[in-house]
Design an enzyme around this catalytic site. Structure first.
Site, PDB file in Angstrom:
ATOM      1  CB  SER A 124      -4.836  -1.191   3.022  1.00  6.79           C
ATOM      2  OG  SER A 124      -4.198  -2.320   2.495  1.00  6.79           O
ATOM      3  CE1 TYR A 149       0.003   2.293   2.647  1.00  9.72           C
ATOM      4  CE2 TYR A 149      -0.270  -0.084   2.509  1.00  9.72           C
ATOM      5  CZ  TYR A 149      -0.727   1.191   2.244  1.00  9.72           C
ATOM      6  OH  TYR A 149      -1.920   1.361   1.590  1.00  9.72           O
ATOM      7  CE  LYS A 153      -3.249   3.640   3.962  1.00 10.63           C
ATOM      8  NZ  LYS A 153      -3.917   4.866   3.536  1.00 10.63           N
TER       9      LYS A 153
END
Ligand code: NAD
Ligand code: UFG
Length: 350
Positions: A124, A149, A153
């Site tokens: 991302s 989050y 990643k």
């Protein structure tokens, strides 16, 4: 010879599976349905004319996941499976680390055990943290993630880099997505957020369909064209095609590669609202509110490397994405829940 698609019943996964099936690949989906519905499989079949194999398995469950590798001849993996809500990750950081990082570790172990060499990973743009310039290049600094989050990643990217060094025969494409929106033009598959949407486009479509009264625009005092946040919105059909380009790239045995998948163009919140209104002839009422914590002024990609090295360029416009998002939402006002009663459960899935 199959492509394993983890998270293949999710938003981006389902669009990618459709394109893989249309190109003649055999597809095996592994998904635990924590954020998707089995009905997606029927929709995939309606669009592509083919039913992918499906295993309802949690990728963190090594023993069950191993059985999939034992049963199928897997050559390549696209790893979409993961939890993706920024807000939820702040509430439940442990869950995000165990699910996202844990599933990726199990996957790497099994790929090594079964000699599967090619992996495409869903990363991302969030790994760039708070950017000090745009457009963002793959060589720009990563880190300073503003939520758990995003950190998962980045942690997975680091794990993959170490894994690649230890296993030089592995080929890994890390794809850093910018902001996926839109839906398949058939209106049969699309984004189906649970509860109140966090992201801009599903919120707009829920206002359009009458589920929400108005859009809250989070701040109009950013250093941008009109004061509202600027992002790089990429149509999910283009994004899905990026994964097929990545699979082709891995055939050249490049080792580890990292690509931004974006359009290279920034669009503000109010520009997106206006594009949606023009594309669909629907008024979207909005209210300007306080900034949302963690949001940045501008975030868009330098998308040239993906074009130079794997020939990937977006083809669809913001207008296309606004039209297709609305087509999906208006045909499925309650997402996949609507179809549950009359479409039955996919009989061929495992
Ligand atoms: P999604 O939630 O629609 O799809 C993810 C799928 O993974 C879901 O079907 C879910 O049930 C499944 N899943 C989650 N944990 C699992 C596990 N442990 N085992 C098996 N299945 C599991 O999300 P999406 O928008 O399609 O995103 C796909 C990937 O792309 C995710 O990894 C996400 O973090 C990443 N990504 C998404 C965006 C975005 O804005 N949509 C942006 C950047 C990156
Ligand atoms: N916004 C609003 N109102 C809303 C929702 C969003 O004004 O109801 C604004 C935000 O402030 C931001 C823009 O719309 O300026 C886009 O917000 P999104 O939540 O749609 O997207 P983000 O860029 O914040 O985050 C998304 C994904 C992340 C991912 C990131 C980078 O949600 O998971 O893109 O890829 F990490």
């Amino acid at each position: 010879m199959s492509i394993l698609v983890t998270g293949g019943t999710g938003f981006i996964g389902s669009h990618t599976v459709v394109q893989l099936l249309e190109k003649g690949y055999d597809v095996v989906i592994v998904d635990n349905l924590v954020n998707s519905k089995k009905l997606v499989l029927n929709r995939i079949q309606q669009i592509s004319g083919k039913m992918p194999k499906f295993y309802e398995v949690d990728c963190c469950d090594e023993e069950k996941f191993r059985k999939v590798f034992e049963a199928e001849k897997i050559t390549d993996v696209i790893h979409f499976a993961g939890l993706k809500s920024v807000a939820e990750s702040v509430q439940k950081p442990d869950l995000y680390f165990s699910n996202n990082v844990g599933s990726s570790k199990v996957l790497m172990k099994l790929m090594k055990e079964f000699g599967v060499k090619n992996l495409v990973f869903s990363s991302s743009a969030t790994v760039y943290g708070v950017p000090d310039h745009v457009p963002l290049k793959e060589t720009d600094n990563v880190g300073g993630c503003t939520n758990p989050y995003g950190q998962t990643k980045l942690d997975i990217e680091y794990l993959l880099k170490d894994f690649s060094k230890e296993n030089p025969d592995m080929n890994i494409a890390i794809l850093r997505y910018f902001n996926p929106i839109g839906a398949h033009p058939s209106g049969l598959i699309g984004e189906d957020p649970q509860g109140i949407p966090n992201n801009l486009m599903p919120y707009i479509t829920q206002v359009a369909v009458g589920k929400r009264d108005h859009l809250n625009v989070y701040g109009n005092d950013y250093k941008t064209v009109d004061g509202t946040g600027v992002r790089d919105y990429i149509h999910v059909v283009d994004l899905a095609r990026g994964h097929l380009c990545a699979l082709k790239k891995l055939e050249q045995k490049p080792g580890l590669v990292v690509y931004n998948l974006g359009t290279g163009k920034g669009t503000s919140v109010l520009e997106l609202v206006s594009a949606f209104e023009k594309a669909n002839f629907i008024h979207i009422p909005y209210v300007i509110c306080d900034r949302r914590p963690g949001d940045v002024d501008e975030n868009y990609a330098d998308s040239s490397l993906a074009y130079e090295e794997m020939g990937f360029k977006t083809q669809l416009t913001i207008f296309d994405a606004c039209r297709d998002s609305w087509n999906w939402q208006s045909n499925n006002p309650n997402g996949y829940d609507e179809g549950d009663s009359n479409e039955g459960v996919c009989s061929k899935s495992k």
